[in-house]
Design an enzyme around this catalytic site. Structure first.
Site, PDB file in Angstrom:
ATOM      1  N   GLU A 184      30.950   8.102   7.276  1.00 43.33           N
ATOM      2  CA  GLU A 184      30.757   6.601   7.994  1.00 43.33           C
ATOM      3  C   GLU A 184      31.533   5.781   7.167  1.00 43.33           C
ATOM      4  O   GLU A 184      32.343   4.874   7.756  1.00 43.33           O
ATOM      5  CB  GLU A 184      29.380   6.609   8.023  1.00 43.33           C
ATOM      6  CG  GLU A 184      28.414   7.358   8.827  1.00 43.33           C
ATOM      7  CD  GLU A 184      28.778   7.216  10.343  1.00 43.33           C
ATOM      8  OE1 GLU A 184      29.717   6.327  10.664  1.00 43.33           O
ATOM      9  OE2 GLU A 184      28.206   7.657  11.139  1.00 43.33           O
ATOM     10  N   SER A 190     -33.133  10.725   4.283  1.00 41.50           N
ATOM     11  CA  SER A 190     -33.654  10.924   2.631  1.00 41.50           C
ATOM     12  C   SER A 190     -32.806  10.499   1.570  1.00 41.50           C
ATOM     13  O   SER A 190     -32.828  10.781   0.593  1.00 41.50           O
ATOM     14  CB  SER A 190     -34.314  12.209   2.710  1.00 41.50           C
ATOM     15  OG  SER A 190     -35.455  12.409   3.257  1.00 41.50           O
TER      16      SER A 190
END
Length: 768
Positions: free
Chosen positions: A80, A337
């Site tokens: 690029e 519990s």
């Protein structure tokens, strides 16, 4: 000449000033905090958990330069913009070359755009016209003035179009290749570098041949940098892309942290992708045995850092019948519990108990509150260790009655555990059996105290989350409770030869009233894990309780995330081991042999051996002096004795436990019968008698083998009566009323009747 130079300088200054003003008035559209953007939630290793698209439904995974393979950066720059680090946003040579190609061929061959210009177009799309190109160039210069080359490159890495709804190399790498951008091969890097040039035509999942040809073109340009041999090997890599799918791991967790961090494009969390995947697979494997509308939740926390490693808020995110979008890590439900370990730990810290304190697992009334056990049976005398391991309800209520419900709730809240009481309600004894509401998140955070020296903490979801800690228990109390749950205390270590220690997990289960919630919370050296199973709408699930549905899943999670076993932990200095005696509960060394009916090995905190709780049904000291006739050995008093009396020291068991004593203990604990001269005196149980059934009676089945039905009746009490068969409560009758009880099992059976004053009678029968 001087005026012209001065004028030129002023003109240049004016031009520069105008450009600066224009730049300030029309800045480039850089992504800001308030900009609508895609968001991605990441695991601790960078694995995307879930991507949230922006308004255009774009998936984007913003990332830093050091999180991308250098091979990809090489490929992008080579293809690029080879002069990216040398130009100021515009490459005049490239523009002139592009213009010449356009004039020569009559069409656009290359755009002459630099990487910075491409970023400018990504941030602000412009038409492909000369005016659009000029605007793009100006924006590129603005970007160069504001950002470093690294920042510009990172914008490209995050925003480059990659086909469909994908933007950025990380999103493309994960979606097409199933790997992070940091792990790209040479061929992968070249493939993804060329993709933004024509993302629709070069998608590797749809057009692999075109994608391969474009990739090879990039590889050719990289021969000077990578070498011919490396490029040749890269050409041999096949172009195979998986079907693009949205990442969806820990979806409810990702949704939660996204809401906590609005506008943040990249949210890095503490979750471990492998652990999360294992937990989700384990939950999924159980869906086939669960009713349609039952869900599950699980939470895994690292004890050292309090960081969450796995978070499953529902059983199946794709199944709406299971309330898929209801996060039950946050749901507030009855804990059953699961608060009992904290009760016993706080009772240690308050100096009320040691690990073998004598408790009464018998039918009792606490100011009208009459708890029962899960199996509706009773065991008689039990120690704290057995009461906790078997999750017995009546002993827990007995301890809470001594500690005080309000103090218990206050201490839990001070330790960081949020408890919700019913509206306008005050803490009462039902708290310990699930009469409050908690969340799985808060419960797991509280349980970390058992692995962190008594200091509980709030689970953390990001590394930047503050560490929030509060002391729940002393270091010694936390050690003892964890050891009782893990190894059974000193007794369990001796009997089981340390099997529990080698397992390395201490866990507690819980079941809320009506089987609405099944819990299991476990602690190892490394992790604290919590599991919840139930229906988010609170509908009962008969037969679903913590031990049979949540505990197996908990154990499987531990097996999946860590190896079993651990290095043995020495007790802290505040914890010691000693022999103690029942029924007084004191050290054996401080108890005369004749008063030590049963001896046990116990953990003590700070060297304290608290005595057994005072008798709730009978006044008087636990240690007393009794008198016997010197010649007959029968029990006498001074007022009715006719001969010489002998004083005998006695240790009294709680009245409610006397019916449960075995023959040997009864002979030591209970005084002999009264002498004839003192016949008016009565033993505690003499006023209550079972009638209609004689001791030792044999009951035979009727013709046809039907189980015999007995009419049980007792006289001598004006209180309601509790009936037990073989230690299991079978009914309660009003004074003077009978109980019909069928005996289906042959063999010997023990029938016991008790009233609230502790009086009792017991008979044994045989069914044939």
């Amino acid at each position: 000449m001087k005026l012209s130079r001065r004028g030129l300088r002023w003109a240049l200054a004016a031009l520069l000033g105008a450009l600066l003003i224009a730049d300030r008035l029309a800045p480039p559209p850089l992504p800001g905090r308030d900009t609508a953007r895609a968001q991605v939630v990441l695991a601790r290793d960078g694995t995307p958990l879930r991507a949230f698209p922006d308004r255009s439904h774009v998936w984007r995974h913003p990332l830093r330069l050091d999180e991308v393979s250098p091979r990809y950066v090489d490929a992008v720059l080579a293809y690029e913009d080879r002069f990216f680090y040398w130009h100021f946003g515009i490459n005049p040579v490239a523009l002139l070359r592009a213009a010449g190609q356009w004039l020569w061929h009559g069409r656009i061959v290359s755009g002459g755009s630099t990487l910075t210009m491409q970023v400018a177009r990504l941030l602000e799309p412009v038409p492909r016209t000369p005016a659009g190109k000029l605007r793009q160039m100006l924006r590129a210069v603005q970007l160069e003035l504001r950002l470093s080359k690294r920042e510009i490159l990172e914008l490209y890495l995050s925003y480059a179009p990659m086909g469909g709804v994908l933007e950025g190399v990380e999103a493309a790498s994960r979606a097409y290749l199933g790997k992070p951008a940091a792990s790209l091969s040479h061929g992968d890097a070249a493939l993804l570098a060329v993709l933004p040039q024509a993302p629709s035509r070069l998608r590797p999942d749809r057009y692999p041949a075109a994608a391969r040809a474009a990739r090879d073109k990039v590889l050719d340009r990289l021969i000077p940098r990578w070498g011919a041999a490396t490029v040749a090997d890269a050409r041999q890599e096949a172009v195979i892309a998986q079907t693009v799918r949205e990442p969806l791991l820990a979806p409810l967790f990702a949704e939660r942290v996204r809401k906590l961090h609005p506008g943040v494009a990249r949210i890095e969390t503490t979750l471990d992708a492998a652990t999360q995947n294992s937990v989700e697979q384990l939950l999924g494997s159980r869906l086939g045995v669960l009713p349609p509308r039952v869900s599950m939740a699980a939470l895994v926390v690292d004890n050292a850092t309090l960081e969450v490693r796995a978070y499953a808020g529902s059983a199946d995110f794709s199944d709406n019948q299971r309330f898929a979008h209801v996060d039950m890590v946050l749901g507030r439900r009855s804990p059953g519990s699961t608060l009992k370990p904290f009760l016993y730990g706080l009772a240690f810290d308050e100096g009320l108990i040691h690990s073998e304190s004598l408790l009464s697992d018998v039918p009792q009334s606490f100011g009208g509150y009459q708890p029962g056990n899960f199996q509706a049976s009773f065991s008689g005398p039990v120690g704290v260790t057995e009461a906790l391991q078997r999750s017995l309800n009546v002993p827990a209520v007995e301890v809470l009655d001594r500690l005080g419900p309000q103090r218990f709730v206050g201490l839990l809240r001070a330790g960081g555990l949020k408890l919700d009481l019913p509206r306008d309600a005050q803490p009462n004894l039902s708290v310990i059996l699930g009469g409050v509401a908690v969340s799985l998140e808060d419960l797991v955070g509280a349980y970390t105290a058992f692995a962190r020296g008594g200091v509980a903490g709030r689970p953390r979801y990001t590394t930047t989350s503050p560490v929030e800690e509060r002391r729940m228990l002393s270091e010694g109390a936390a050690f003892i409770i964890r050891d009782l749950l893990e190894a059974g205390g000193p007794v369990g270590r001796q009997v089981e030869a340390g099997v529990g220690v080698r397992r390395g997990i201490a866990w507690k289960t819980g079941t809320s009233f009506g089987f609405r919630d099944a819990w299991a919370i476990g602690v190892s050296d490394r992790h604290t894990v919590g599991v919840w199973v139930g229906r988010p709408d609170g509908t009962p699930n008969p037969g679903f309780f913590g031990a049979n549905i949540a505990a197996p899943l908990l154990v499987d999670i531990f097996s999946a995330i860590e190896a079993p076993g651990r290095v043995d932990r020495p007790p802290p200095a505040s914890v010691s081991q000693a022999r103690i005696c029942w029924p007084l509960g004191l050290r054996s060394a401080d108890t005369p042999a004749e008063l030590c009916h049963q001896e046990r090995s116990a953990w003590l905190l700070n060297g304290a051996a608290p005595p057994t709780f005072p008798d709730r049904l009978r006044s008087g000291a636990a240690r007393y002096t009794d008198y016997r006739d010197a010649s007959s050995g029968l029990r006498v008093r001074a007022a009715c004795a006719s001969g010489e009396m002998l004083a005998v020291d006695m240790a009294r068991w709680p009245a409610a436990l006397e019916p449960w004593l075995d023959a040997t203990t009864r002979s030591r604990a209970l005084p002999p019968p009264w002498s004839a001269e003192c016949g008016q005196a009565q033993a505690p149980g003499d006023g209550l008698k079972i009638v209609g059934v004689a001791r030792g009676e044999t009951i035979r089945r009727a013709a046809g083998g039907a189980a015999p039905l007995l009419r049980l009746e007792a006289r001598g009490s004006r209180q309601s009566l509790i009936w037990l068969v073989d230690g299991r409560q079978v009914g309660r009758t009003a004074p003077g009323k009978a109980l019909q009880q069928r005996f289906a099992e042959p063999g010997r059976h023990t029938i016991t009747v008790m009233d609230d004053s502790g009086r009792y009678d017991r008979v044994e029968i045989s069914v044939q």
